[in-house]
Design an enzyme around this catalytic site. Structure first.
Site, PDB file in Angstrom:
ATOM      1  N   THR A  44       0.840  -1.360  -0.037  1.00  0.00           N
ATOM      2  CA  THR A  44       0.094   0.426   0.105  1.00  0.00           C
ATOM      3  C   THR A  44       0.943   1.410  -0.139  1.00  0.00           C
ATOM      4  O   THR A  44       0.626   2.383  -0.775  1.00  0.00           O
ATOM      5  CB  THR A  44      -0.941   0.168   1.007  1.00  0.00           C
ATOM      6  N   THR A  45       1.963   1.250   0.782  1.00  0.00           N
ATOM      7  CA  THR A  45       2.814   2.472   0.801  1.00  0.00           C
ATOM      8  C   THR A  45       3.602   2.672  -0.340  1.00  0.00           C
ATOM      9  O   THR A  45       3.846   3.826  -0.560  1.00  0.00           O
ATOM     10  CB  THR A  45       3.615   2.195   2.085  1.00  0.00           C
ATOM     11  N   TYR A 107     -12.845  -3.924  -1.280  1.00  0.00           N
ATOM     12  CA  TYR A 107     -13.987  -3.321  -2.073  1.00  0.00           C
ATOM     13  C   TYR A 107     -15.036  -4.523  -2.172  1.00  0.00           C
ATOM     14  O   TYR A 107     -16.301  -4.497  -1.904  1.00  0.00           O
ATOM     15  CB  TYR A 107     -13.750  -2.775  -3.316  1.00  0.00           C
ATOM     16  N   TYR A 133      -2.470 -10.297   4.839  1.00  0.00           N
ATOM     17  CA  TYR A 133      -2.406  -8.947   5.301  1.00  0.00           C
ATOM     18  C   TYR A 133      -3.708  -8.269   5.558  1.00  0.00           C
ATOM     19  O   TYR A 133      -4.824  -8.353   4.579  1.00  0.00           O
ATOM     20  CB  TYR A 133      -1.787  -7.891   4.066  1.00  0.00           C
ATOM     21  N   ARG A 138      -8.643  -0.061   5.525  1.00  0.00           N
ATOM     22  CA  ARG A 138      -8.363   0.358   3.836  1.00  0.00           C
ATOM     23  C   ARG A 138      -9.237  -0.523   3.184  1.00  0.00           C
ATOM     24  O   ARG A 138      -9.566  -0.174   1.911  1.00  0.00           O
ATOM     25  CB  ARG A 138      -6.926  -0.123   3.628  1.00  0.00           C
ATOM     26  N   LYS A 161       0.676 -10.125   8.502  1.00  0.00           N
ATOM     27  CA  LYS A 161       0.597  -8.541   8.749  1.00  0.00           C
ATOM     28  C   LYS A 161      -0.529  -8.234   9.520  1.00  0.00           C
ATOM     29  O   LYS A 161      -1.546  -7.858   8.637  1.00  0.00           O
ATOM     30  CB  LYS A 161       1.034  -7.572   7.617  1.00  0.00           C
ATOM     31  N   ILE A 204       5.917  -4.463   9.591  1.00  0.00           N
ATOM     32  CA  ILE A 204       6.140  -3.916   8.474  1.00  0.00           C
ATOM     33  C   ILE A 204       5.757  -2.561   8.333  1.00  0.00           C
ATOM     34  O   ILE A 204       4.534  -2.251   8.928  1.00  0.00           O
ATOM     35  CB  ILE A 204       5.232  -4.588   7.466  1.00  0.00           C
TER      36      ILE A 204
END
Length: 292
Positions: A44-45, A107, A133, A138, A161, A204
């Site tokens: 994502t980052t 989503y 994850y 998010r 994560k 992370i």
């Protein structure tokens, strides 16, 4: 292999949005010099949502070449499309990634059975360790511990994560899975200490982008049993954890690295550069934290 401070690496970009490959190499070299334990590209980052497939694969391959086996690479390969996640994971495995990070489908809001079948398809398609994850803020999908335990039975699923916002989830996952071999990594920098006290073996980290040495020292102190030093470092890191989420991540992190002279100002729409209202406070906190 996957413990300690694993940086959720940004993807540096030029002002026009093109990937800045020399800057990426510079960041990787800095992390190697600073003691970062592992690198997580295109999560994502790393703005994976706006990289096309070719760019995504190239960032993974570029990172692997630059690191050259010196520390583990956990490639972000998640998607809300199972077929796309299979493709990206297979490509990362072929390129030589040490593991892949697979976010829950966003989503779509899959059922627990859908989550299991999603990860089963990926597990069967790619011979590479898989780290789950969970980041419901998010994705609008919260993978519960009992589902984690079921998915963990797949042969190459090695850890998770966890970023649900509740540090207590670590203990729930460990109890549900029932194996000390299953790795839990903190995905919430502000909760790193609490999560490691409950059994996580590292993180992370977004903050590791700007303070790699301090994050490495924090994780090393904790894992080596120096809890007093770990708590001291965690207290020093908290103001940075906070400011790096003052706007949607990775906006503040990319701007912090720009202020530090390590990257240009590029970021892809729909994200935009950090608003002027936060720049002075970000700069002040970086200076107080000893950012280079």
């Amino acid at each position: 292999m996957l413990q300690g401070s694993n940086v959720a690496l940004i993807t540096p970009m030029k002002p026009n949005g093109d990937v800045d490959w020399p800057a990426l190499e510079g960041l990787i070299d800095w992390h190697l010099e600073s003691g970062t334990h592992g690198i997580v590209p295109v999560g994502t980052t790393g703005e994976s949502a706006t990289l096309d497939h070719d760019e995504h694969k190239r960032v993974v391959e570029h990172t692997l070449r630059r690191v050259d086996g010196r520390i583990p690479i956990i490639a972000g390969t998640g998607s809300n499309s199972t077929a796309e996640a299979v493709e990206l994971t297979a490509a990362a495995a072929k390129a030589g990634a040490d593991a892949c990070l697979l976010v829950t489908p966003y989503y779509n809001k899959p059922t627990p059975e859908g989550l299991y079948q999603h990860y089963r398809a990926i597990s069967e398609a790619a011979d590479v360790p898989i780290v789950l994850y969970n980041v419901p803020p998010r994705t609008s999908c919260d993978m519960q511990p009992e589902t984690v335990a079921r998915v963990a039975q797949l042969e190459n699923v090695v850890g998770i994560k966890e970023a649900c916002g509740d540090a207590g989830r670590v203990a729930e996952i460990r109890e549900a899975v029932g194996s000390d071999d299953f790795i839990v990594l903190s995905g919430e920098d502000a909760q790193n200490l609490q999560m490691m006290e409950l059994g996580a073996v590292g993180c992370i980290s977004v903050t590791a982008n700007v303070l790699p040495r301090q994050m490495s020292e924090f994780c090393t102190a904790f894992l080596e049993g120096d809890r007093s030093r770990a708590r001291e470092l965690d207290e020093q890191l908290q103001p940075i954890h906070e400011i790096l989420f003052v706007e949607t991540s990775p906006i503040p992190t990319k701007w912090a690295l720009h202020l530090m002279g390590r990257v240009d100002t590029g970021i892809r729409l729909p994200l935009v550069p950090l608003s002027a209202a936060h720049v002075d406070e970000l700069r002040a906190r970086l200076l107080r934290a000893g950012a280079p």
